[in-house]
Scaffold this active site. Structure first.
Site: not given
Lengths: 454, 171
Positions: B119-120, B123, B130, B157
């Site tokens: 997740h990070e 970014h 999302c 993504c």
């Protein structure tokens, strides 16, 4: 799939660390964030964008959060504002909420609380946008009482009808049969100050002259054989209301004269009566005939025409506003669903195509009848093409009102054109001799048109 | 941080991002990031220090810490990343079941760590949260949300990440 990028958030806080951390955190959520350090700056930036939400610090030097909120409300009364504070005091929280803050957060925030709150606001924002969009869509179809249309001419007519409704002028409504002349007359009545008084409709075509006379003016007892009691006419019944004279083009010359006198003098007598009764009703008239040519032919009095035609409204036939067909189809389905207790959901694509392509000589009334019948015979909850019953296609080819002679003339013209006006060949095709063909050409005054390619 | 966890994560990240992943020597948590009143560490300050350590051939730098992280405006964060930047950090503190007074669960911790690390890093590839619950980029502020969201990027993504990983080497 990313979140809506169009959500604009303004952060107002005098602490740089709050501005930067909140901005980057909110940006990870896909919001457009702008951070300013004072209420003054916030007010400057207010007109720059369509802000969806403001996160405002309560304690700031100069203008504080509550003052800023008050200022913002002056120009943006619906702005959603969340007050942030480092000092949780019930007093200020209550004050902020009372002044219309959307919510109140104590710093530091629990990330889950704030993201849920903003999510809620975004959903709300989406609903508002959707609502605006739908309202705009709705506006595209116009309604006047029971009439519905998206046709430009019709929308002009609706506007005109609303305007004339406020006056007492006589209105002449023209249009083919089935276009909704009576509906428009009723709408004018319903939009007028007379709406609570009666709307009386008289169809002039269905009655003989003497019957129509007594129908309109009423009669005294014994005025004629069978007049056993006093009868009040429609003119009297329509007192203070509206009298709608349908098919005015069909009344006799004598009655036209009577009507003209009544309209001019604004009073009348019952048949066989002597008392003058004042007219307090407003007169609306309608016809599907071409009154101007009727005047030329001496079948309609010009003076009555001008008396009636103070305001003239011409309703176009359905084939000139085909965009209304799907709209009317839905409208009638909805109406008959209620009346018949059915749950028809719509019309198949093919059925709709047939209806849009049809010329509808009987206009909306005919369409209504076709839908009504289709809804009776439809097996499922969708009307399919087999449920649509239209009179045979030949009817559309303008043969309806033509005499035998007209059809003969048209046929000879077509054959002549097909044979490039070769008389021998045309006569052979027509199975008549040349002399007869010449005579017919002369009789029908047929002329050679531009060359028609074979 | 437990070297076994780091080794496991290195392999997982390499497989996910199709990149070469190296483990760097442990870096002390900068004292300047400590928020005494909250007994937490300000993640943005750590990210700043981390940036100084990025090797020349490094493309992205992911920090893993046992310390509880926060940013001044929020009570806690699971991690932080520079949106479209280089550095990201994930804290194990609140991913552990023990934090919530429940018995330790190592497999669950690893699953959570894998999700939050992805997740990070997402970014740093410019991805924002999302709307798909199946996607690892779905916003998760609680372990319940971490556990319920998907393990990997959604198609959209993934495309965004793939378009950028082709160019560089993971670090």
């Amino acid at each position: 799939m990313t979140m809506e990028k169009s959500v604009n958030i303004m952060v107002v806080d005098d602490e740089e660390i709050v501005r930067s951390s909140l901005t980057s955190w909110l940006e990870e959520d896909g919001y457009n964030v702008e951070a300013v350090e004072s209420g003054k700056k916030a007010l400057e930036r207010l007109p720059a964008k369509n802000w969806d939400l403001m996160l405002v610090d309560l304690k700031m030097p100069g203008m504080d959060g509550l003052q800023l909120m008050e200022e913002v409300r002056k120009t943006h009364p619906d702005m959603l504002i969340i007050i942030m504070t480092a000092y949780a005091t019930v007093d200020t929280a209550v004050k902020a909420m009372k002044q219309g803050a959307y919510d109140y957060f104590v710093k530091p925030f629990n990330p889950d609380d704030i993201s849920l709150t903003i999510r809620k606001i975004v959903d709300h924002h989406k609903l508002v946008q959707e609502n605006l969009y739908l309202r705009k869509e709705l506006k595209k179809q116009y309604k006047l009482r029971d009439m519905i249309s998206k046709n430009e001419k019709m929308i002009e007519i609706f506007d005109l009808a609303r305007t004339v409704a406020k006056s007492n002028s006589t209105v002449l409504i023209q249009g083919e049969s089935g276009t909704g002349k009576e509906l428009l007359a009723r709408a004018i009545h319903d939009e007028s100050p007379r709406m609570d008084a009666p709307f009386i409709s008289v169809s002039c075509v269905s009655l003989t002259e003497s019957l129509l006379e007594s129908e309109l003016f009423g009669h005294e007892k014994g005025a004629f054989t069978g007049a056993n009691s006093i009868k009040r006419g429609k003119l009297e019944l329509a007192q203070d209301g509206t009298l709608f004279l349908d098919e005015i083009g069909d009344i006799s010359l004598k009655l036209q004269m009577d009507l003209l006198r009544v309209l001019e003098q604004r009073e009348f007598r019952r048949v066989g009566g002597s008392d003058l009764i004042p007219i307090t009703s407003r007169i609306l008239a309608a016809t599907n005939r071409d009154l101007k040519s009727a005047i030329e032919e001496g079948r309609f009095r010009a003076d009555l025409y001008y008396r009636l035609n103070v305001i003239s409204i011409h309703i176009p036939p359905l084939r000139e506003k085909r965009e209304d067909i799907p709209l009317l189809v839905d409208h009638f389905i909805e109406k008959f669903n209620i009346e018949m207790g059915k749950e028809i959901r719509g019309v198949s694509e093919e059925a709709m195509k047939i209806m849009i392509d049809n010329d509808w000589p009987g206009n909306a009334r005919e369409l209504r009848n076709v839908i009504e019948r289709a809804m009776v015979v439809a097996k499922g909850n969708i009307i399919t093409e087999t449920d649509i019953s239209l009179p045979s296609a030949a009817r559309g080819a303008n043969h309806r009102t033509k005499s035998l002679e007209e059809v003969e003339k048209e046929h000879i013209r077509v054959v002549l054109n097909e044979n490039q006006w070769n008389i021998v060949r045309s006569a052979q095709t027509l199975e008549i001799d040349r002399v007869t063909l010449y005579n017919k050409i002369k009789k029908f005054d047929l002329k050679k048109e531009g060359v028609t390619p074979k | 941080v437990d070297p076994e966890i780091l080794q496991w994560l290195r392999k997982e990240m390499g497989d996910c991002l199709l990149a070469t992943v190296r483990t760097m020597p442990a870096m002390p948590v900068p004292q300047s990031s400590y928020e005494a009143g909250r007994n937490q560490y300000y993640s943005t300050r750590i990210l700043k220090e981390m940036l100084k350590e990025v090797p020349d051939d490094g493309f992205k730098l992911l920090g893993i810490t046992d310390k509880d992280l926060c940013i001044p405006i929020l009570t806690y964060v699971f991690g932080e990343a520079q949106l479209g930047g280089t550095a990201a950090i994930v804290s194990l503190a609140r991913l552990r079941q023990e934090f919530y007074g429940v018995a330790q669960d190592r497999p669950l911790l690893l699953t959570r760590l894998r999700k939050e690390a992805l997740h990070e890093l997402g970014h740093t590839f410019g991805l924002i949260h999302c709307t798909s619950r199946e996607c690892v980029m779905y916003l998760s502020n609680t372990v319940v949300n971490v556990d319920s969201k998907g393990r990997n990027f959604c198609r959209h993504c993934q495309l965004m990440v793939s378009s950028k990983t082709g160019a560089g080497r993971g670090q």
